[in-house]
Design a protein around this motif. Structure first.
Motif, short mmCIF file in Angstrom:
data_model
loop_
_atom_site.label_atom_id
_atom_site.label_comp_id
_atom_site.label_asym_id
_atom_site.label_seq_id
_atom_site.Cartn_x
_atom_site.Cartn_y
_atom_site.Cartn_z
N GLU A 1 -9.17 5.71 1.47
CA GLU A 1 -8.64 5.94 1.96
C GLU A 1 -7.60 5.67 2.83
N GLU A 2 -7.03 5.13 2.07
CA GLU A 2 -6.03 4.21 2.30
C GLU A 2 -5.23 4.35 1.05
N GLN A 3 -5.61 4.55 0.12
CA GLN A 3 -4.92 5.87 -1.12
C GLN A 3 -4.47 7.05 -0.89
N THR A 4 -4.17 7.83 -0.18
CA THR A 4 -4.29 9.37 0.45
C THR A 4 -2.53 9.12 0.87
N ARG B 1 0.54 -1.31 0.29
CA ARG B 1 0.01 -0.09 0.15
C ARG B 1 0.71 1.47 -0.09
N GLN C 1 -1.67 11.07 3.03
CA GLN C 1 -1.72 12.08 4.36
C GLN C 1 -1.87 10.63 5.56
N SER C 2 -2.42 9.08 4.81
CA SER C 2 -2.40 8.00 5.39
C SER C 2 -1.14 7.40 5.43
N ALA D 1 -1.99 2.03 8.53
CA ALA D 1 -3.98 2.39 8.15
C ALA D 1 -5.33 1.42 7.39
N HIS E 1 -6.66 -1.30 5.96
CA HIS E 1 -7.91 -2.31 6.72
C HIS E 1 -7.81 -4.12 6.61
N ASN F 1 0.93 6.53 9.19
CA ASN F 1 0.37 5.28 9.51
C ASN F 1 0.52 3.94 8.65
#
Ligand code: MSP
Length: 687
Positions: free
Chosen positions: A482-485, A456, A487-488, A494, A496, A491
């Motif tokens: 939200e896992e493609q940003t 990821r 910003q993520s 991030a 799931h 983490n």
């Protein structure tokens, strides 16, 4: 909170001819930066376009027997299509023949005359049409243009001039106060020592000897000479001089530009004349002008007359846009010159893309399917090796950000590939196949999770460079939005747990070096057929990529079936000729060799030379097709321990899948399979 803006530009290219990979280089770099900034949450304005006036264009249209506008429209369509094929995500494309530009240039010319910056004088001197440049007698080199070495013409005519000299002190003060304005730093000294110190001459800004250009309203026999016309595109495109309040707001929003990318030969125009024009207009100056180096061929700069031009369309058709983008930005440190070599291209594609990156994605997805019903896996407690992957990801993120902010694209890619290789190593060490075999479900879940979490991170980091591959991985691993940003990325966890993973097909095919070198040699010699040479080449990128992959696979299949030995010899000879007979241990380390035991063997129907072997690799049984039927009976091989190349891209030979290759020694009609002592376990690594 309002988004921070980021305005980036490329030079506007002359559409007098089709563009080559040198032009694509600047545009792809600008695109990678624009995509990176968008991912980081900026409101990006990315501008490119075409510089459509001047004698050169007028002459080319005339030669083609076309009206200039018709001639231009065709080339512009070709150029825009090229950018589309290369996934260039420009926000605007300015053509200097558009009214939004011509009207404003005419107006500002008048204003600059009124305020005394432009005056009418006499021009007498030498002119180089291909470079659109005037030269004084002393500037000529052996009587030729000092820039391109071609013939120059003596011209004498009425011309308007821009009083550059009166701004020199302000310009030098600006350099002083803004050390980051000219990048790389060395180019600043070049500007000062070569152009400013010897005395900056006033710039000729109109011509009367041709009329394909913007006419000066007060004396229409003059057309605005191309650099004043060309440089101002950067402001007219975003609304400068417009009456429309929306466009005025747009200009206020984006100007001054954050980065203007240019090749080193036009740094002079962008860091001397352009800032002075802006000063005269009372506008702020761009924050940074980055002068990158040239992509050269072995025999020097690419040029049509030398016949050494590499057509970017053709490269995209054959290798896909991601591969071309990766190669351009990885091969040469941004700022320096670099040489395009076919070997370099094929090696990058094979080693970095097929072996390291593509293989990571493919094997990981395959394991998740084989060992975990096509899901990512649920993590248990992280062990030391898992934590190490998480911290390497965090460290890589920091390094990539730093290198991108310095426009060091190749370094950012080096950072990402360090991570890619480390994930591959993590997988080898954690050996999920063994965990599956012994039924250690908890550890298996954690390892598969760490693999997917690392993938990821990689898929987002590569997005500015390889948007297609990045999107394909998001899809294959079913990453949530939200896992493609960007910003993520902070983490690692991030991701799931339990997401679905499709088995997929390899992202990048492995290429046959000898075959590709031959094709590329013909290409450079101008022998390319295909769409690449035609105007209006159409077609969707994805379809063309698939065709390219199919062609490559077809080459691989025939070559692999009939000519393994011959191809190997050719590669060896070619590499010696190219002085590349030595490879580093890292290159050798990319070939994964394992011990396997032959379980069963059959002949392949209607193929005299081929045997189909089932080989036990400890964790799995692989089917391999090998061209050894003339040397071995099927029974004689059963039980033998052999060496298998396990990370070769699968191929189909005479309709039979082959998933690996066994090693054999051969000379003068003799061939022996390389064997391993019996007590060595199946799956053991050979190094
Ligand atoms: N029209 C002017 C620029 C006006 S900008 C206000 C011009 N056009 S050009 O078509 O000649 O493009 C030049 C640019 O193309 C270079 O500055 C560079 O960005 C790119 N390149 C062309 N050949 C190149 C290489 N061989 N290598 C790298 N970049 C090259 O100049």
């Amino acid at each position: 909170m309002e988004k921070q803006t980021f305005y980036i530009t490329t030079p506007i290219y002359y559409p007098n001819d089709k563009l080559h990979i040198g032009h694509a280089y600047t545009t792809v770099a600008a695109d990678a930066m624009a995509r990176y900034k968008r991912l980081r949450g900026y409101d990006v304005m990315f501008l490119t376009g075409t510089d459509e006036h001047g004698q050169k264009i007028q002459n080319r249209a005339h030669e083609a027997g076309k009206e200039p506008m018709i001639f231009l429209d065709e080339i512009i369509e070709w150029i825009q299509n090229l950018w589309h094929q290369l996934d260039v995500s420009y926000d605007d494309f300015i053509r200097t023949t558009e009214q939004r530009h011509t009207r404003v240039v005419a107006e500002l010319f008048e204003r600059l005359v009124d305020q005394g910056d432009i005056y009418l004088g006499d021009y007498e001197g030498w002119y180089c049409t291909p470079c659109e440049s005037f030269w004084t007698e002393r500037e000529l080199r052996d009587g030729k243009c000092p820039e391109c070495g071609r013939d120059v013409q003596y011209v004498k005519e009425d011309s308007y001039f821009f009083r550059m000299s009166q701004y020199v002190d302000r310009l030098l003060a600006y350099y002083e106060e803004h050390p980051e304005f000219i990048q790389p730093e060395s180019r600043k000294n070049e500007m000062i020592n070569n152009f400013i110190k010897p005395g900056l001459l006033d710039l000729c800004v109109s011509r009367t000897s041709f009329d394909w250009g913007i006419h000066v309203p007060r004396s229409p026999e003059h057309v605005v000479y191309v650099w004043l016309d060309a440089l101002t595109n950067y402001i007219t495109a975003i609304g400068y001089g417009s009456d429309d309040p929306g466009l005025q707001a747009k200009f206020a929003r984006y100007w001054p530009a954050d980065v203007q990318l240019v090749g080193k030969e036009i740094v002079r125009f962008h860091t001397i004349y352009w800032p002075i024009i802006l000063m005269a207009l009372g506008l702020p100056l761009p924050k940074k002008v980055f002068g990158h180096g040239w992509f050269l061929m072995k025999d020097g700069k690419m040029s049509k007359s030398k016949g050494n031009v590499i057509d970017p369309f053709w490269l995209v058709e054959r290798y896909g846009s991601d591969a071309v983008r990766y190669f351009l930005l990885r091969e040469v440190p941004f700022g320096q010159d670099g040489v395009f070599t076919p070997e370099g291209l094929v090696e990058r594609l094979n080693y970095d893309l097929a072996n390291d990156f593509g293989n990571l994605i493919h094997r990981s997805a395959a394991m998740m399917n084989r060992f975990n019903e096509g899901t990512v896996g649920k993590p248990g407690t992280f062990a030391v090796a898992d934590e190490a992957m998480a911290s390497l990801s965090a460290q890589t993120l920091q390094e990539v950000e730093q290198h991108m902010d310095e426009m060091q694209f190749s370094m950012a890619l080096v950072d990402i590939w360090k991570l890619v290789r480390q994930v591959n190593k993590y997988i080898d060490d954690a050996a999920p196949w063994t965990l599956a075999k012994v039924g250690n479900r908890e550890r298996l879940g954690t390892v598969l999770y760490v693999m997917a979490a690392s993938i990821r991170v990689v898929s987002i980091l590569v997005a500015p460079f390889m948007p297609k591959a990045s999107a394909a991985i998001y899809k294959q691993f079913d990453f949530a939005l939200e896992e493609q940003t960007w910003q993520s990325l902070g983490n690692f966890r991030a991701l799931h747990a339990g997401g679905r993973v499709a088995a997929g097909t390899p992202l990048f095919p492995r290429l046959d070096m000898a075959a590709e070198l031959e094709i590329l040699a013909n290409l450079a010699a101008g022998a390319q057929g295909s769409n690449a040479n035609k105007m209006n080449a159409g077609g969707a990128g994805a379809v063309q990529q698939t065709e390219a992959v199919q062609q490559t696979e077809a080459v691989q299949q025939t070559e692999a079936a009939q000519q393994t030995e011959k191809v190997q010899q050719t590669v060896a000879v070619q590499q010696t000729v190219e002085g590349q007979e030595q490879i580093g241990i890292d290159v050798f380390g990319q070939v994964v060799l394992r011990v396997g035991q032959v379980r069963s063997v059959e002949k392949v129907e209607k193929a005299d030379k081929l045997l189909k072997l089932q080989i036990d690799l400890g964790t799995e049984v692989r089917q391999v097709v090998s061209g050894i039927a003339q040397y071995y009976t099927p029974e004689s091989l059963v039980g033998q321990k052999v060496v298998v190349v396990t990370n070769l891209k699968p191929v189909r030979l005479r309709g039979v899948d082959s998933n690996g290759m066994i090693l054999a020694a051969s000379q003068e009609g003799m061939l022996k399979v390389v064997t391993v002592p019996e007590d060595m376990p199946n799956g053991a690594v050979v190094k």
